[in-house]
Design a protein around this motif. Sequence first.
Motif, PDB file in Angstrom:
ATOM      1  N   TRP A 107       0.837  -1.202   0.000  1.00 19.09           N
ATOM      2  CA  TRP A 107       0.000   0.000   0.000  1.00 19.09           C
ATOM      3  C   TRP A 107       0.876   1.258   0.000  1.00 19.09           C
ATOM      4  O   TRP A 107       1.844   1.346   0.765  1.00 19.09           O
ATOM      5  N   GLY A 108       0.556   2.228  -0.844  1.00 11.91           N
ATOM      6  CA  GLY A 108       1.340   3.474  -0.877  1.00 11.91           C
ATOM      7  C   GLY A 108       2.739   3.200  -1.377  1.00 11.91           C
ATOM      8  O   GLY A 108       2.940   2.562  -2.413  1.00 11.91           O
ATOM      9  N   ASP A 109       3.727   3.649  -0.596  1.00  7.03           N
ATOM     10  CA  ASP A 109       5.127   3.397  -0.917  1.00  7.03           C
ATOM     11  C   ASP A 109       5.705   2.441   0.136  1.00  7.03           C
ATOM     12  O   ASP A 109       5.424   2.590   1.323  1.00  7.03           O
ATOM     13  N   TYR A 113       6.089   4.305   6.597  1.00 10.56           N
ATOM     14  CA  TYR A 113       5.239   3.667   7.616  1.00 10.56           C
ATOM     15  C   TYR A 113       4.682   2.335   7.116  1.00 10.56           C
ATOM     16  O   TYR A 113       3.474   2.092   7.144  1.00 10.56           O
ATOM     17  N   ASP A 114       5.598   1.539   6.652  1.00 10.47           N
ATOM     18  CA  ASP A 114       5.228   0.197   6.202  1.00 10.47           C
ATOM     19  C   ASP A 114       6.358  -0.741   6.623  1.00 10.47           C
ATOM     20  O   ASP A 114       7.525  -0.368   6.535  1.00 10.47           O
ATOM     21  N   THR A 136       2.297   7.978  -2.171  1.00  6.03           N
ATOM     22  CA  THR A 136       1.997   7.836  -0.743  1.00  6.03           C
ATOM     23  C   THR A 136       0.715   8.585  -0.375  1.00  6.03           C
ATOM     24  O   THR A 136       0.236   9.443  -1.126  1.00  6.03           O
ATOM     25  N   ALA A 137       0.231   8.304   0.843  1.00 11.12           N
ATOM     26  CA  ALA A 137      -0.932   9.034   1.349  1.00 11.12           C
ATOM     27  C   ALA A 137      -0.611  10.527   1.485  1.00 11.12           C
ATOM     28  O   ALA A 137      -1.508  11.364   1.377  1.00 11.12           O
ATOM     29  N   MET A 179      -0.064  10.405  10.366  1.00  8.18           N
ATOM     30  CA  MET A 179      -0.609   9.162   9.798  1.00  8.18           C
ATOM     31  C   MET A 179      -0.907   8.204  10.944  1.00  8.18           C
ATOM     32  O   MET A 179      -0.527   8.452  12.087  1.00  8.18           O
ATOM     33  N   LEU A 180      -1.577   7.129  10.630  1.00  4.62           N
ATOM     34  CA  LEU A 180      -1.836   6.068  11.612  1.00  4.62           C
ATOM     35  C   LEU A 180      -2.469   6.627  12.887  1.00  4.62           C
ATOM     36  O   LEU A 180      -2.000   6.381  13.995  1.00  4.62           O
ATOM     37  N   GLY A 199      -7.979  14.199   5.116  1.00  5.35           N
ATOM     38  CA  GLY A 199      -8.560  13.403   4.032  1.00  5.35           C
ATOM     39  C   GLY A 199      -8.645  11.940   4.410  1.00  5.35           C
ATOM     40  O   GLY A 199      -7.762  11.407   5.097  1.00  5.35           O
ATOM     41  N   ALA A 200      -9.728  11.294   4.009  1.00  2.60           N
ATOM     42  CA  ALA A 200      -9.886   9.851   4.221  1.00  2.60           C
ATOM     43  C   ALA A 200     -10.178   9.186   2.877  1.00  2.60           C
ATOM     44  O   ALA A 200     -10.705   9.826   1.968  1.00  2.60           O
ATOM     45  N   MET A 204      -9.410   7.181  -3.516  1.00  7.43           N
ATOM     46  CA  MET A 204     -10.457   6.186  -3.790  1.00  7.43           C
ATOM     47  C   MET A 204     -11.750   6.915  -4.180  1.00  7.43           C
ATOM     48  O   MET A 204     -11.891   8.116  -3.980  1.00  7.43           O
ATOM     49  N   THR A 238      -5.495  10.697   6.903  1.00 11.11           N
ATOM     50  CA  THR A 238      -4.206  11.379   7.052  1.00 11.11           C
ATOM     51  C   THR A 238      -4.505  12.863   7.123  1.00 11.11           C
ATOM     52  O   THR A 238      -5.467  13.321   6.508  1.00 11.11           O
TER      53      THR A 238
HETATM   54  C1  LIG Z   1       0.569   1.471   7.466  1.00 10.02           C
HETATM   55  S1  LIG Z   1       0.483   3.113   6.894  1.00 10.02           S
HETATM   56  C2  LIG Z   1       0.853   2.883   5.204  1.00 10.02           C
HETATM   57  C3  LIG Z   1       1.351   4.125   4.506  1.00 10.02           C
HETATM   58  C4  LIG Z   1       1.665   3.867   3.041  1.00 10.02           C
HETATM   59  N1  LIG Z   1       2.830   3.023   2.916  1.00 10.02           N
HETATM   60  C5  LIG Z   1       1.899   5.150   2.252  1.00 10.02           C
HETATM   61  O1  LIG Z   1       2.903   5.244   1.546  1.00 10.02           O
HETATM   62  O2  LIG Z   1       1.036   6.035   2.309  1.00 10.02           O
HETATM   63  C6  LIG Z   1      -1.260   3.383   6.907  1.00 10.02           C
HETATM   64  C7  LIG Z   1      -1.596   4.837   7.078  1.00 10.02           C
HETATM   65  O3  LIG Z   1      -1.415   5.506   5.840  1.00 10.02           O
HETATM   66  C8  LIG Z   1      -2.417   6.488   5.665  1.00 10.02           C
HETATM   67  N2  LIG Z   1      -3.200   6.124   4.458  1.00 10.02           N
HETATM   68  C9  LIG Z   1      -2.950   5.129   3.610  1.00 10.02           C
HETATM   69  N3  LIG Z   1      -3.824   5.103   2.600  1.00 10.02           N
HETATM   70  C10 LIG Z   1      -4.664   6.131   2.813  1.00 10.02           C
HETATM   71  C11 LIG Z   1      -5.788   6.637   2.106  1.00 10.02           C
HETATM   72  N4  LIG Z   1      -6.229   6.078   0.962  1.00 10.02           N
HETATM   73  N5  LIG Z   1      -6.411   7.728   2.616  1.00 10.02           N
HETATM   74  C12 LIG Z   1      -5.987   8.308   3.757  1.00 10.02           C
HETATM   75  N6  LIG Z   1      -4.927   7.879   4.456  1.00 10.02           N
HETATM   76  C13 LIG Z   1      -4.267   6.800   3.996  1.00 10.02           C
HETATM   77  C14 LIG Z   1      -3.256   6.490   6.941  1.00 10.02           C
HETATM   78  O4  LIG Z   1      -2.737   7.458   7.812  1.00 10.02           O
HETATM   79  C15 LIG Z   1      -3.045   5.099   7.452  1.00 10.02           C
HETATM   80  O5  LIG Z   1      -3.248   5.034   8.846  1.00 10.02           O
END
Ligand SMILES: C[S@@+](CC[C@H](N)C(=O)[O-])C[C@H]1O[C@@H](n2cnc3c(N)ncnc32)[C@H](O)[C@@H]1O
Length: 245
Positions: A107-109, A113-114, A136-137, A179-180, A199-200, A204, A238
């Motif tokens: 997910w993301g990069d 935080y991975d 990334t987010a 984040m998180l 943003g949530a 998507m 985030t």
């Molecule tokens: C385990 S971390 C993964 C981050 C991921 N590797 C990145 O590059 O964004 C998970 C956190 O990323 C953020 N996140 C990931 N995807 C998101 C999304 N689609 N919308 C909002 N926040 C997101 C949130 O803060 C979530 O708690």
Amino acid sequence: MTELWLIGIGTGNPEHVTLEARRALRDAALVMVPRKGPDKSDLADLRHLILAACDSPAPVVEFDMPVRDDSLPYATRVARWHDEIAQIWAAALEKAQPQGPVALLVWGDPGLYDSTLRIAARLSPKPGLRVIPGITALQALTSAHAIPFNTVNGAVTITTGRRLRDHGLPPGADTVVVMLDGECSFRHLDAPDLRIWWGAYLGMKNQILASGPLSEATPRILEMRARARAEHGWIMDTYLLRRGD
Ligand SMILES: C[S@@+](CC[C@H](N)C(=O)[O-])C[C@H]1O[C@@H](n2cnc3c(N)ncnc32)[C@H](O)[C@@H]1O
């Protein structure tokens, strides 16, 4: 297995997947996909959607994520969880006997935080690693709000909800990205000059956004967040905090 490819797939929009990631998915000999449980099954579905969109011919192996033991201290709990995931990967690989690179959709990069890289480091023998960057987010948040990530010559601190709760705002940074944070830790901050961009489900179809002075935006965000979480059964959010502006 000769190599493990950690492929960043962005934050939920299939169009985040880069050409490099698409090619890697087509070239992989096996793809491993975590099953996230019923609450987040749409995230596992998204991974399958991405694989289908990339015409990946590789067989897919699904694996169950272990549950963290909340009775343990945080660092021990996370380390043990990583050990367990590495064991699950090793067992899945032993069974599948891939004859080429194994891909994991991250997910993301993979670097932000991975823990995929930390888990991969636990494998024995150590596979060769290839990391393919993803959106990334952080980028999904600032682009959704059409704001710059940093101020001119300014520092940005990226932190977690847990740290914000335990230590308050990091000193010195004029921009803080959190984040998180499952507990909306921003609501405990007493900083009248702070603004928030939240943003949530960034990237998507169900993306939701809110922004404004922190004191005014907080009740609005709490309400939006609770409603969306109840509707979808899960939420990832985030936010960026900045003084002035
Ligand atoms: C385990 S971390 C993964 C981050 C991921 N590797 C990145 O590059 O964004 C998970 C956190 O990323 C953020 N996140 C990931 N995807 C998101 C999304 N689609 N919308 C909002 N926040 C997101 C949130 O803060 C979530 O708690």
